[in-house]
Design a protein around this motif. Structure first.
Motif, PDB file in Angstrom:
ATOM      1  N   ASP A  97      12.744   7.719  10.492  1.00 50.72           N
ATOM      2  CA  ASP A  97      12.362   6.146  11.300  1.00 50.72           C
ATOM      3  C   ASP A  97      11.732   5.268  10.345  1.00 50.72           C
ATOM      4  O   ASP A  97      11.336   5.761   9.122  1.00 50.72           O
ATOM      5  CB  ASP A  97      11.510   6.690  12.537  1.00 50.72           C
ATOM      6  CG  ASP A  97      11.537   5.678  13.563  1.00 50.72           C
ATOM      7  OD1 ASP A  97      12.425   4.671  13.558  1.00 50.72           O
ATOM      8  OD2 ASP A  97      10.982   5.570  14.597  1.00 50.72           O
ATOM      9  N   ASP A  98      11.392   4.230  10.912  1.00 51.65           N
ATOM     10  CA  ASP A  98      10.908   3.080  10.206  1.00 51.65           C
ATOM     11  C   ASP A  98       9.457   2.938  10.056  1.00 51.65           C
ATOM     12  O   ASP A  98       8.903   3.138   9.030  1.00 51.65           O
ATOM     13  CB  ASP A  98      11.465   1.590  10.522  1.00 51.65           C
ATOM     14  CG  ASP A  98      11.154   1.402  11.964  1.00 51.65           C
ATOM     15  OD1 ASP A  98      10.979   2.009  12.645  1.00 51.65           O
ATOM     16  OD2 ASP A  98      11.267   0.113  12.299  1.00 51.65           O
ATOM     17  N   VAL A  99       9.020   3.462  11.150  1.00 51.28           N
ATOM     18  CA  VAL A  99       7.382   3.316  11.208  1.00 51.28           C
ATOM     19  C   VAL A  99       6.976   4.313  12.437  1.00 51.28           C
ATOM     20  O   VAL A  99       7.529   4.701  13.328  1.00 51.28           O
ATOM     21  CB  VAL A  99       6.950   1.974  11.922  1.00 51.28           C
ATOM     22  CG1 VAL A  99       5.440   2.003  12.194  1.00 51.28           C
ATOM     23  CG2 VAL A  99       7.327   0.708  11.134  1.00 51.28           C
ATOM     24  N   MET A 100       5.740   5.028  12.003  1.00 53.89           N
ATOM     25  CA  MET A 100       5.112   5.951  12.844  1.00 53.89           C
ATOM     26  C   MET A 100       3.766   5.556  13.270  1.00 53.89           C
ATOM     27  O   MET A 100       3.199   5.003  12.472  1.00 53.89           O
ATOM     28  CB  MET A 100       4.791   7.327  12.251  1.00 53.89           C
ATOM     29  CG  MET A 100       4.229   8.346  12.874  1.00 53.89           C
ATOM     30  SD  MET A 100       3.820   9.882  12.034  1.00 53.89           S
ATOM     31  CE  MET A 100       2.833  10.708  13.404  1.00 53.89           C
ATOM     32  N   LEU A 114       9.328   5.115   6.794  1.00 48.99           N
ATOM     33  CA  LEU A 114       8.919   4.112   5.796  1.00 48.99           C
ATOM     34  C   LEU A 114       7.484   3.825   5.790  1.00 48.99           C
ATOM     35  O   LEU A 114       6.974   3.585   4.793  1.00 48.99           O
ATOM     36  CB  LEU A 114       9.853   2.892   5.943  1.00 48.99           C
ATOM     37  CG  LEU A 114       9.738   1.740   5.315  1.00 48.99           C
ATOM     38  CD1 LEU A 114       9.748   2.157   3.496  1.00 48.99           C
ATOM     39  CD2 LEU A 114      10.445   0.421   5.412  1.00 48.99           C
ATOM     40  N   ALA A 115       6.974   3.630   6.907  1.00 46.83           N
ATOM     41  CA  ALA A 115       5.406   3.226   6.931  1.00 46.83           C
ATOM     42  C   ALA A 115       4.825   3.962   8.043  1.00 46.83           C
ATOM     43  O   ALA A 115       5.396   4.224   9.130  1.00 46.83           O
ATOM     44  CB  ALA A 115       5.544   1.754   7.093  1.00 46.83           C
ATOM     45  N   TYR A 126       1.436   0.814   6.946  1.00 44.92           N
ATOM     46  CA  TYR A 126       1.953  -0.416   7.663  1.00 44.92           C
ATOM     47  C   TYR A 126       0.835  -1.543   7.576  1.00 44.92           C
ATOM     48  O   TYR A 126       0.050  -1.793   8.793  1.00 44.92           O
ATOM     49  CB  TYR A 126       2.181  -0.072   9.055  1.00 44.92           C
ATOM     50  CG  TYR A 126       3.148  -1.091   9.816  1.00 44.92           C
ATOM     51  CD1 TYR A 126       4.279  -1.650   9.660  1.00 44.92           C
ATOM     52  CD2 TYR A 126       2.366  -1.710  10.840  1.00 44.92           C
ATOM     53  CE1 TYR A 126       5.019  -2.480  10.311  1.00 44.92           C
ATOM     54  CE2 TYR A 126       2.876  -2.669  12.016  1.00 44.92           C
ATOM     55  CZ  TYR A 126       4.393  -3.188  11.559  1.00 44.92           C
ATOM     56  OH  TYR A 126       4.801  -3.868  12.289  1.00 44.92           O
ATOM     57  N   ARG A 127       0.825  -2.242   6.430  1.00 46.54           N
ATOM     58  CA  ARG A 127      -0.154  -3.414   6.407  1.00 46.54           C
ATOM     59  C   ARG A 127       0.267  -4.136   5.156  1.00 46.54           C
ATOM     60  O   ARG A 127       1.096  -3.871   4.276  1.00 46.54           O
ATOM     61  CB  ARG A 127      -1.686  -2.980   6.025  1.00 46.54           C
ATOM     62  CG  ARG A 127      -1.667  -2.106   4.740  1.00 46.54           C
ATOM     63  CD  ARG A 127      -3.196  -1.970   4.501  1.00 46.54           C
ATOM     64  NE  ARG A 127      -3.766  -1.011   5.054  1.00 46.54           N
ATOM     65  CZ  ARG A 127      -4.252   0.075   4.698  1.00 46.54           C
ATOM     66  NH1 ARG A 127      -3.925   0.500   3.459  1.00 46.54           N
ATOM     67  NH2 ARG A 127      -4.874   0.913   5.511  1.00 46.54           N
ATOM     68  N   ALA A 142       0.916  -1.150  -0.035  1.00 42.49           N
ATOM     69  CA  ALA A 142       0.048   0.142  -0.037  1.00 42.49           C
ATOM     70  C   ALA A 142       0.915   1.370  -0.015  1.00 42.49           C
ATOM     71  O   ALA A 142       1.052   1.850   0.991  1.00 42.49           O
ATOM     72  CB  ALA A 142      -1.027   0.020   1.170  1.00 42.49           C
ATOM     73  N   PHE A 143       1.354   1.568  -1.215  1.00 44.24           N
ATOM     74  CA  PHE A 143       2.136   3.001  -1.264  1.00 44.24           C
ATOM     75  C   PHE A 143       1.260   4.150  -1.083  1.00 44.24           C
ATOM     76  O   PHE A 143       0.264   4.153  -1.449  1.00 44.24           O
ATOM     77  CB  PHE A 143       2.814   2.734  -2.709  1.00 44.24           C
ATOM     78  CG  PHE A 143       3.995   2.061  -2.923  1.00 44.24           C
ATOM     79  CD1 PHE A 143       5.398   2.202  -2.366  1.00 44.24           C
ATOM     80  CD2 PHE A 143       3.836   0.819  -3.455  1.00 44.24           C
ATOM     81  CE1 PHE A 143       6.261   1.476  -2.493  1.00 44.24           C
ATOM     82  CE2 PHE A 143       4.967  -0.319  -3.572  1.00 44.24           C
ATOM     83  CZ  PHE A 143       6.402   0.189  -2.894  1.00 44.24           C
TER      84      PHE A 143
END
Length: 237
Positions: A201-204, A230-231, A79-80, A35-36
């Motif tokens: 960071d990688d994820v929020m 990133l996600a 993030y899925r 899911a961009f």
């Protein structure tokens, strides 16, 4: 020679090992399952919003309700599904090579940025760094800085207190757990003073970690902070 090598070692999809035409690529199926983030987004946290992007400074409900200490934010994917697999593979699966394509996706989401911006990662506590052996945020930040010709400072911040995994915790619990856990590195204070910073960071999820890192930057004299991940975790994820 390259043709022969590709016949012996063909390029494979980053997630499913299906053959692909280019290195560091996703096959068609995995691309569709990733899911961009495109179109209208919250300019503060990067989450997708309904409607058309007209160039305005749109904000999501969370960012209208919760004060963010940074200025602008962007994210490459949700993030899925495959996005979650990619993040976990980078974070826990020793798939450090994923930082390169991930940074390309993140740079596309970032758009234009001041060329004097300093790129710094959200830090890991040293105990977690010893266990994981690398900081995935630093890998991403280094690649983002390289792709955008920006200065990279990997140790600008330090995590002075360890925190437990915050999965499943409420927003308030996340912010409380991260209070006073991140400081500017004493030897990097002069390097931060008066600078513009891009935090990576990688994820929020709630934004608590990025808020703590932003506040540490501001305390060191940083004049402007943007964030890039990133996600992005959304409420329905």
């Amino acid at each position: 020679m390259q043709t022969v090598l590709r016949m012996i070692y063909p390029y494979q999809c980053l997630t499913c090992a299906e053959f692909v035409e280019d290195d560091f690529a996703l096959c068609g199926s995995c691309w569709r399952d990733t899911a961009f983030i495109r179109g209208l987004t919250c300019k503060t946290c990067g989450v997708p919003l309904p409607g058309e992007d007209d160039g305005s400074q749109s904000r999501c409900d969370d960012c209208l309700r919760v004060a963010r200490p940074w200025s602008n934010g962007a994210a490459a994917l949700m993030y899925r599904n495959n996005g979650r697999k990619l993040v976990l593979a980078l974070k826990h699966g020793d798939r450090t090579e994923l930082a390169r394509p991930a940074a390309q996706w993140m740079s596309a989401a970032l758009g234009e940025i001041d060329p004097n911006t300093l790129v710094i990662p959200v830090p890991l506590h040293w105990l977690r760094f010893l266990k994981r052996r690398y900081n995935q945020a630093a890998l991403l930040a280094k690649q983002v800085a390289h792709l955008n010709n920006l200065e990279f400072l990997p140790d600008a911040l330090q995590r002075v207190k360890p925190t437990k995994a915050l999965d499943g915790h409420s927003r308030d619990a996340r912010f409380a757990a991260l209070e006073n856990t991140i400081h500017a590195h004493p030897r990097r204070a002069d390097a931060l003073n008066g600078k513009r910073v891009l935090l990576v960071d990688d994820v929020m999820t709630s934004g608590a970690t990025l808020a703590a890192a932003t506040e540490a930057c501001m305390a060191a004299g940083v004049v402007h902070v943007d964030v890039l991940v990133l996600a992005r975790v959304a409420k329905d994820d």
